[in-house]
Design a protein around this motif. Structure first.
Motif, short mmCIF file in Angstrom:
data_model
loop_
_atom_site.label_atom_id
_atom_site.label_comp_id
_atom_site.label_asym_id
_atom_site.label_seq_id
_atom_site.Cartn_x
_atom_site.Cartn_y
_atom_site.Cartn_z
N ILE A 119 2.32 81.94 -15.71
CA ILE A 119 1.02 81.37 -16.05
C ILE A 119 1.27 79.88 -16.18
O ILE A 119 2.12 79.45 -16.96
N TRP A 120 0.53 79.09 -15.38
CA TRP A 120 0.76 77.65 -15.33
C TRP A 120 -0.41 76.91 -15.93
O TRP A 120 -1.55 77.33 -15.82
N LYS A 121 -0.09 75.75 -16.54
CA LYS A 121 -1.11 74.98 -17.25
C LYS A 121 -1.10 73.53 -16.75
O LYS A 121 -0.06 72.88 -16.75
N LYS A 122 -2.28 73.06 -16.34
CA LYS A 122 -2.45 71.65 -16.01
C LYS A 122 -3.26 71.02 -17.14
O LYS A 122 -4.34 71.50 -17.49
N GLU A 123 -2.72 69.95 -17.67
CA GLU A 123 -3.38 69.22 -18.74
C GLU A 123 -4.11 68.04 -18.11
O GLU A 123 -3.50 67.23 -17.42
N VAL A 124 -5.41 67.97 -18.34
CA VAL A 124 -6.21 66.86 -17.83
C VAL A 124 -6.59 66.02 -19.04
O VAL A 124 -7.23 66.50 -19.98
N PHE A 125 -6.15 64.76 -19.01
CA PHE A 125 -6.38 63.88 -20.14
C PHE A 125 -7.02 62.59 -19.65
O PHE A 125 -7.12 62.36 -18.44
N GLU A 126 -7.44 61.77 -20.58
CA GLU A 126 -8.04 60.49 -20.21
C GLU A 126 -7.00 59.68 -19.44
O GLU A 126 -5.92 59.41 -19.94
N GLY A 127 -7.29 59.37 -18.18
CA GLY A 127 -6.40 58.55 -17.39
C GLY A 127 -5.41 59.31 -16.53
O GLY A 127 -4.54 58.70 -15.91
N GLY A 128 -5.50 60.62 -16.48
CA GLY A 128 -4.58 61.34 -15.61
C GLY A 128 -4.53 62.83 -15.85
O GLY A 128 -5.35 63.39 -16.58
#
Length: 136
Positions: A119-128
């Motif tokens: 199970i993979w997680k992409k973190e989307v944050f301010e600026g990237g």
């Protein structure tokens, strides 16, 4: 009960599925999406899974926990898709005859799940954005 789902997790349903009348303890871990990490504001997480393999690997983890801590019941649900801060990403519930085993088994299951299950997680944050490794 082991499930990978795109829907909100019903915590009460997971607890009920793990509970047994002969258990002296039911332990529940609820993993939520936090709004910041490493000094960055998190906008959302995007989870992906190889569902068939993820369920198979979770079953192996539960089987080991059954042998090590005499689990009477166990239920696990993990979200996939887009989740925002505050949402529940994963729930692990276990029941055992005694509380110490319940705490230990629940921690073993979530820690091992995070290390071994696809199970993979992409973190989307301010600026990237950044894919986060499954292992700590």
């Amino acid at each position: 009960m082991i499930q990978i789902t795109e829907h909100n997790i019903n915590i009460e349903e997971i607890v009920k599925a793990a509970s047994r009348h002969e258990a002296g303890a039911v332990n529940v871990f609820i993993g939520t999406v936090r709004n910041h990490t490493k000094g960055r504001n998190v906008l959302r997480l995007e989870y992906e899974a190889y569902e068939a393999m993820a369920i198979s690997e979770i079953k192996k983890i539960v089987d080991e926990a059954i042998l090590r801590w005499s689990l009477l019941g166990c239920a696990i649900s993990h979200r996939v898709g887009v989740l925002t801060p505050g949402e529940v990403a994963v729930v692990v519930a276990v029941s055992t005859p005694h509380r110490a085993d319940s705490f230990t088994a629940c921690q073993f299951i979530i820690d091992t799940l995070k290390q071994q299950v696809p199970i993979w997680k992409k973190e989307v944050f301010e600026g990237g954005e950044e894919w986060i490794s499954a292992t700590p």
